[in-house]
Write a protein that holds these residues in place. Structure first.
Motif, PDB file in Angstrom:
ATOM      1  N   GLU A  39       0.859  -1.189   0.000  1.00  0.00           N
ATOM      2  CA  GLU A  39       0.000   0.000   0.000  1.00  0.00           C
ATOM      3  C   GLU A  39       0.892   1.235   0.000  1.00  0.00           C
ATOM      4  O   GLU A  39       1.785   1.338   0.828  1.00  0.00           O
ATOM      5  N   TYR A  62      -7.812   4.522  -3.608  1.00  0.00           N
ATOM      6  CA  TYR A  62      -8.765   5.257  -2.769  1.00  0.00           C
ATOM      7  C   TYR A  62      -8.169   6.476  -2.114  1.00  0.00           C
ATOM      8  O   TYR A  62      -6.954   6.681  -2.082  1.00  0.00           O
ATOM      9  N   GLU A  72      -4.212   6.805  -2.150  1.00  0.00           N
ATOM     10  CA  GLU A  72      -3.518   5.557  -1.834  1.00  0.00           C
ATOM     11  C   GLU A  72      -3.795   4.509  -2.903  1.00  0.00           C
ATOM     12  O   GLU A  72      -4.911   4.391  -3.403  1.00  0.00           O
TER      13      GLU A  72
HETATM   14 MG   LIG Z   1      -4.520   0.714   2.891  1.00  0.00          MG
END
Ligand SMILES: [Mg+2]
Ligand SMILES: Nc1ncnc2c1ncn2[C@@H]1O[C@H](COP(=O)(O)OP(=O)(O)OP(=O)(O)O)[C@@H](O)[C@H]1O
Length: 442
Positions: free
Chosen positions: A11, A51, A59
């Motif tokens: 991430e 998102y 992200e």
């Molecule tokens: Mg995340």
């Protein structure tokens, strides 16, 4: 259980700036997404999640990958997707008379000291006690910044090896990621909770350098395998991991003595060398599964050369490959010309992380041969070897047929109907998904 082929995902949160406030800039950035999906939290065609979290940091969470090079290709796809959105947002703003570039920074600290993360997710077995594993892993992760940090100029303490070192507050914790532990043990496996856990590593820096990214994740994969295999390591538990994390960031020699819990001292460099020596041997024994031998060999090669460079304090052999060394070299050039305190240095430190290919300083260094690449192209289709492929096919069919759907890591659902749960992240075929897709076509 040992996972030679392991599910993993990264991430990445990005810093954003432009003519408008970060919130408004992010709103422009996500306009095409909202127009298409009516949401700022979506899954992209390559099965990654895009998102906007609180704090206006866009992200990307990559799809589930099971190979190191594949993971880098997906990480790069995240940069490419966001860069496209930034280019579109600039044009949209210009059309409304709002002039000026939009910047997306793949770094971890903004100019006022806010931090945002780059989290690594590794699948492990339910049989592993995450706390025990974490304890064994902690000395590795606390010292990993020596090889994998992105470097930064601190306003008070000069050049730091890592951006995240000052931002992490606990060793291992199950609280939200906001308490910023090195390892987050929150039990959200995104899979069958009887079989799997997802280990969430919070301490790493985002990397611009591809070889550094491969070393960061690749060395962690090897260490995880060795711990799963029950290899015995010397007791490396540190008395004060978090203070050490900060101290290591300030000691480019890696030679500062760190207090061991069971008495005595050790240096960060020695800890990395112990893991590296074990990994060299492990590499000759492990079955040839998951990430290719050639790629792991490259990881080991760079790991060894980097530790030697730190030991000898001669970075020349790796200063096009290791993020913080690439950056340090660049900053030194500017400091020699302009002086240590010149404001240009902070600007270079920041624009190193600008993801725009034709403008970002790191990309410029790549073109000049001052930063090495791993020759990996952004991957815009879902990984074929994991569950992500099912999500990818489902999303593609929904798009083609105009079917409204909702998905997350473990669910695929045609709106208004029952959802299909995909609990095995290794699984690439599922009749229920075929049926859902067939239903759409009708
Ligand atoms: Mg995340
Ligand atoms: N079973 C699994 N094991 C390891 N990683 C996984 C597994 N399933 C999904 N992942 C990866 O975990 C990441 C999850 O990203 P996401 O941003 O949704 O994280 P989160 O921790 O669930 O939520 P948030 O960031 O909103 O707190 C993705 O990169 C995904 O590929």
């Amino acid at each position: 259980m040992i996972f030679h082929r392991r599910i993993m995902g990264v991430e990445t949160e990005y810093g954003i700036s432009g003519a408008l406030s970060p919130e408004d800039t992010a709103r422009y950035l996500f306009r095409p997404i909202v127009a298409k999906y009516s949401s700022t939290n979506v899954f992209a065609p390559n099965s990654s999640r895009l998102y906007l979290d609180v704090g206006s940091h866009p992200e990307i969470a990559t799809a589930e990958c099971d190979d190191l090079r594949q993971l880098l290709a997906h990480e790069k796809a995240g940069d490419a997707m966001l860069n496209d959105l930034a280019v579109q947002a600039e044009a949209a703003q210009a059309a409304e008379g709002i002039e000026g570039p939009i910047y997306l920074f793949k770094n971890n600290v903004d100019s006022v000291g806010n931090s945002y993360g780059c989290h690594e997710n590794y699948l492990i077995g339910r049989d592993m006690v995450l706390k025990t594993l974490g304890k064994q892993l902690l000395p590795f992760l606390v010292t990993r910044q020596l090889t994998s940090g992105a470097g930064m100029l601190s306003a008070t303490d000069g050049f730091l090896v890592s951006q995240r070192a000052d931002q992490v507050w606990e060793g291992i914790s199950s609280a939200t990621t906001r308490s910023r532990p090195v390892i987050n043990t929150r039990d959200e496996p995104h899979g069958d909770s009887k079989k799997y856990r997802r280990m969430h590593v919070i301490v790493g820096d985002s990397n611009m350098s591809e070889p550094t990214f491969l070393l960061k994740v690749g060395s962690t994969l090897l260490v995880l395998e060795m711990l799963e295999a029950g290899l015995t390591f010397p007791d490396l538990e540190l008395q004060n991991s978090i203070l050490d994390l900060r101290a290591i960031a300030r000691d480019r020699t890696g030679r500062l003595p760190l207090q061991l819990k069971n008495g005595g001292t050790i240096t960060a460099l020695e800890i990395q060398e112990i893991f590296y020596e074990h990994a060299l041997k492990w590499f000759t024994e492990r079955p040839d599964e998951g990430t290719s031998r050639a790629d792991l060999e490259r990881v080991l090669d760079l790991w060894g050369r980097t530790l030697t460079a730190i030991r000898t304090q001669d970075y020349a052999a790796v200063d096009t490959e290791i993020d913080w060394m690439i950056k340090l070299k660049l900053l030194r050039r500017y400091a020699d010309k302009l002086g240590e305190d010149h404001p240009k240095l902070a600007q270079v430190d920041l624009t190193y992380h600008d993801i725009r290919p034709d403008r970002g300083v790191f990309h410029l260094l790549t073109r000049k041969g001052l930063a090495a690449t791993a020759d990996v192209e952004p991957e815009m289709t879902a990984p074929a070897t994991t569950r992500a492929t099912l999500r990818g096919k489902f999303l593609a069919a929904a798009e083609e047929t105009g079917t409204p759907v909702t998905v997350d890591w473990t669910h695929l659902k045609i709106n208004g109907a029952e959802s299909v749960e995909l609990l095995d992240p290794f699984s690439t075929v599922d009749e229920r998904v075929d049926e859902l897709i067939a239903g759409m076509a009708r």
